[in-house]
Design a protein around this motif. Sequence first.
Motif, PDB file in Angstrom:
ATOM      1  N   THR A  17     -25.723  34.049  35.177  1.00  0.00           N
ATOM      2  CA  THR A  17     -27.176  34.184  35.081  1.00  0.00           C
ATOM      3  C   THR A  17     -27.880  33.112  35.897  1.00  0.00           C
ATOM      4  O   THR A  17     -28.799  33.407  36.671  1.00  0.00           O
ATOM      5  N   ALA A  18     -27.456  31.871  35.739  1.00  0.00           N
ATOM      6  CA  ALA A  18     -28.070  30.766  36.469  1.00  0.00           C
ATOM      7  C   ALA A  18     -27.920  30.947  37.970  1.00  0.00           C
ATOM      8  O   ALA A  18     -28.874  30.712  38.743  1.00  0.00           O
ATOM      9  N   HIS A  19     -26.753  31.355  38.420  1.00  0.00           N
ATOM     10  CA  HIS A  19     -26.533  31.546  39.849  1.00  0.00           C
ATOM     11  C   HIS A  19     -27.369  32.706  40.397  1.00  0.00           C
ATOM     12  O   HIS A  19     -27.916  32.616  41.503  1.00  0.00           O
ATOM     13  N   ALA A  20     -27.481  33.790  39.644  1.00  0.00           N
ATOM     14  CA  ALA A  20     -28.295  34.915  40.099  1.00  0.00           C
ATOM     15  C   ALA A  20     -29.762  34.520  40.229  1.00  0.00           C
ATOM     16  O   ALA A  20     -30.440  34.908  41.189  1.00  0.00           O
ATOM     17  N   LEU A  21     -30.258  33.748  39.281  1.00  0.00           N
ATOM     18  CA  LEU A  21     -31.636  33.281  39.348  1.00  0.00           C
ATOM     19  C   LEU A  21     -31.855  32.361  40.546  1.00  0.00           C
ATOM     20  O   LEU A  21     -32.846  32.472  41.278  1.00  0.00           O
ATOM     21  N   SER A  22     -30.923  31.440  40.746  1.00  0.00           N
ATOM     22  CA  SER A  22     -31.022  30.525  41.882  1.00  0.00           C
ATOM     23  C   SER A  22     -30.949  31.279  43.208  1.00  0.00           C
ATOM     24  O   SER A  22     -31.714  31.008  44.141  1.00  0.00           O
ATOM     25  N   ASP A  23     -30.038  32.239  43.310  1.00  0.00           N
ATOM     26  CA  ASP A  23     -29.904  33.033  44.528  1.00  0.00           C
ATOM     27  C   ASP A  23     -31.188  33.802  44.845  1.00  0.00           C
ATOM     28  O   ASP A  23     -31.486  34.065  46.017  1.00  0.00           O
ATOM     29  N   ALA A  24     -31.946  34.156  43.802  1.00  0.00           N
ATOM     30  CA  ALA A  24     -33.203  34.881  43.993  1.00  0.00           C
ATOM     31  C   ALA A  24     -34.378  33.953  44.300  1.00  0.00           C
ATOM     32  O   ALA A  24     -35.515  34.427  44.449  1.00  0.00           O
ATOM     33  N   GLY A  25     -34.118  32.647  44.385  1.00  0.00           N
ATOM     34  CA  GLY A  25     -35.156  31.704  44.770  1.00  0.00           C
ATOM     35  C   GLY A  25     -35.888  31.026  43.634  1.00  0.00           C
ATOM     36  O   GLY A  25     -36.868  30.313  43.874  1.00  0.00           O
ATOM     37  N   HIS A  26     -35.408  31.208  42.407  1.00  0.00           N
ATOM     38  CA  HIS A  26     -36.075  30.591  41.269  1.00  0.00           C
ATOM     39  C   HIS A  26     -35.541  29.176  41.024  1.00  0.00           C
ATOM     40  O   HIS A  26     -34.428  28.835  41.431  1.00  0.00           O
ATOM     41  N   ASP A  27     -36.362  28.356  40.377  1.00  0.00           N
ATOM     42  CA  ASP A  27     -35.957  27.006  39.990  1.00  0.00           C
ATOM     43  C   ASP A  27     -35.258  27.086  38.638  1.00  0.00           C
ATOM     44  O   ASP A  27     -35.850  27.570  37.658  1.00  0.00           O
ATOM     45  N   VAL A  28     -34.036  26.602  38.581  1.00  0.00           N
ATOM     46  CA  VAL A  28     -33.224  26.767  37.383  1.00  0.00           C
ATOM     47  C   VAL A  28     -32.821  25.404  36.832  1.00  0.00           C
ATOM     48  O   VAL A  28     -32.287  24.561  37.555  1.00  0.00           O
ATOM     49  N   VAL A  29     -33.087  25.225  35.551  1.00  0.00           N
ATOM     50  CA  VAL A  29     -32.586  24.066  34.814  1.00  0.00           C
ATOM     51  C   VAL A  29     -31.435  24.568  33.961  1.00  0.00           C
ATOM     52  O   VAL A  29     -31.603  25.504  33.168  1.00  0.00           O
ATOM     53  N   VAL A  30     -30.274  23.971  34.159  1.00  0.00           N
ATOM     54  CA  VAL A  30     -29.095  24.426  33.423  1.00  0.00           C
ATOM     55  C   VAL A  30     -28.743  23.442  32.315  1.00  0.00           C
ATOM     56  O   VAL A  30     -28.901  22.237  32.465  1.00  0.00           O
ATOM     57  N   HIS A  31     -28.279  24.000  31.220  1.00  0.00           N
ATOM     58  CA  HIS A  31     -27.736  23.184  30.134  1.00  0.00           C
ATOM     59  C   HIS A  31     -26.224  23.323  30.148  1.00  0.00           C
ATOM     60  O   HIS A  31     -25.676  24.445  30.276  1.00  0.00           O
ATOM     61  N   VAL A  32     -25.523  22.200  30.033  1.00  0.00           N
ATOM     62  CA  VAL A  32     -24.068  22.191  29.882  1.00  0.00           C
ATOM     63  C   VAL A  32     -23.714  21.236  28.752  1.00  0.00           C
ATOM     64  O   VAL A  32     -24.485  20.338  28.407  1.00  0.00           O
ATOM     65  N   ARG A  33     -22.534  21.447  28.174  1.00  0.00           N
ATOM     66  CA  ARG A  33     -22.133  20.636  27.013  1.00  0.00           C
ATOM     67  C   ARG A  33     -21.855  19.187  27.401  1.00  0.00           C
ATOM     68  O   ARG A  33     -22.199  18.267  26.674  1.00  0.00           O
ATOM     69  N   ASN A  34     -21.223  18.976  28.562  1.00  0.00           N
ATOM     70  CA  ASN A  34     -20.957  17.619  29.037  1.00  0.00           C
ATOM     71  C   ASN A  34     -20.856  17.634  30.555  1.00  0.00           C
ATOM     72  O   ASN A  34     -20.735  18.701  31.177  1.00  0.00           O
ATOM     73  N   GLU A  35     -20.926  16.472  31.161  1.00  0.00           N
ATOM     74  CA  GLU A  35     -20.976  16.386  32.617  1.00  0.00           C
ATOM     75  C   GLU A  35     -19.741  16.947  33.284  1.00  0.00           C
ATOM     76  O   GLU A  35     -19.812  17.461  34.406  1.00  0.00           O
ATOM     77  N   SER A  36     -18.609  16.889  32.630  1.00  0.00           N
ATOM     78  CA  SER A  36     -17.376  17.385  33.236  1.00  0.00           C
ATOM     79  C   SER A  36     -17.418  18.893  33.466  1.00  0.00           C
ATOM     80  O   SER A  36     -16.655  19.425  34.275  1.00  0.00           O
ATOM     81  N   ARG A  37     -18.317  19.592  32.778  1.00  0.00           N
ATOM     82  CA  ARG A  37     -18.420  21.047  32.916  1.00  0.00           C
ATOM     83  C   ARG A  37     -19.446  21.460  33.955  1.00  0.00           C
ATOM     84  O   ARG A  37     -19.643  22.649  34.204  1.00  0.00           O
ATOM     85  N   LEU A  38     -20.113  20.498  34.578  1.00  0.00           N
ATOM     86  CA  LEU A  38     -21.162  20.801  35.544  1.00  0.00           C
ATOM     87  C   LEU A  38     -20.569  21.030  36.931  1.00  0.00           C
ATOM     88  O   LEU A  38     -19.787  20.221  37.424  1.00  0.00           O
ATOM     89  N   SER A  39     -20.947  22.123  37.567  1.00  0.00           N
ATOM     90  CA  SER A  39     -20.555  22.376  38.948  1.00  0.00           C
ATOM     91  C   SER A  39     -21.811  22.504  39.807  1.00  0.00           C
ATOM     92  O   SER A  39     -22.874  22.874  39.312  1.00  0.00           O
ATOM     93  N   GLU A  40     -21.694  22.178  41.070  1.00  0.00           N
ATOM     94  CA  GLU A  40     -22.791  22.301  42.034  1.00  0.00           C
ATOM     95  C   GLU A  40     -24.077  21.641  41.537  1.00  0.00           C
ATOM     96  O   GLU A  40     -25.135  22.285  41.490  1.00  0.00           O
ATOM     97  N   PRO A  41     -24.056  20.375  41.187  1.00  0.00           N
ATOM     98  CA  PRO A  41     -25.253  19.742  40.630  1.00  0.00           C
ATOM     99  C   PRO A  41     -26.466  19.793  41.544  1.00  0.00           C
ATOM    100  O   PRO A  41     -27.602  19.847  41.065  1.00  0.00           O
TER     101      PRO A  41
END
Length: 234
Positions: A17-41
């Motif tokens: 969902t986050a990637h589809a929104l970003s690909d469409a040009g929207h500004d996306v704030v993502v929530h992740v459980r911890n930093e180790s799970r974050l990709s493409e910051p």
Amino acid sequence: MALVMVTGAASGLGYNTAHALSDAGHDVVVHVRNESRLSEPGRWKGVVIGDLARVVEIHDVARQVSAFGHFDSVIHNAGVMSSPEVITVNVLAPYLLTALMDKPARLIYLSSSMHRGGSTDLRRLSQGTGSYSDSKLWITTLALALASRWPGTSSHAVDPGWVPTRMGGAGAPDDLTAGHETQVWLATHDGVNPSSGGYWHHRQTQAPHPACQDEDFRAQLIKTLESRTGVPLD
């Protein structure tokens, strides 16, 4: 361009969902459980971090998102299926974030067809003993209860289908792409009908469990959530 927050965006439907929104040009704030799970910051407008299985960290996530101002849409995607924290993650976390955050223009909550097997016994919610199906019945009811509560804020529930994510399993029969398209559409599209209060599956509305439409049950659910969390829903 919309400013959208997606919870549980490290993998699965939230990630897609986050990637589809970003690909469409929207500004996306993502929530992740911890930093180790974050990709493409660098891809995101912002990142918020917190374990939604811990109430203290849910409150901290709400404080973190306040730095981004008013969201156009918030997609409550995070969920677990077979964990002792199923009620905290699937119900208390979206409730608390909804109650503590500034009201966005659109609220979207992830449901499941399994909500139809959920229990209306809210003692299970008070005691934290509910099942996955219970949690999805309760969050679907909350989503529909909010649909007419706040002027300027719409609210919907989405059944993404049984899709091949880590939760759904590799053998899940539904289309993975279709699993996130409805959330993206509801978060950004202006021609949604009904404009609020829909239970959606693949961009089509369906009839949810009858309890979701019952005004008394809705009121009892909100009262139980307020009592369980100590946080009122304004």
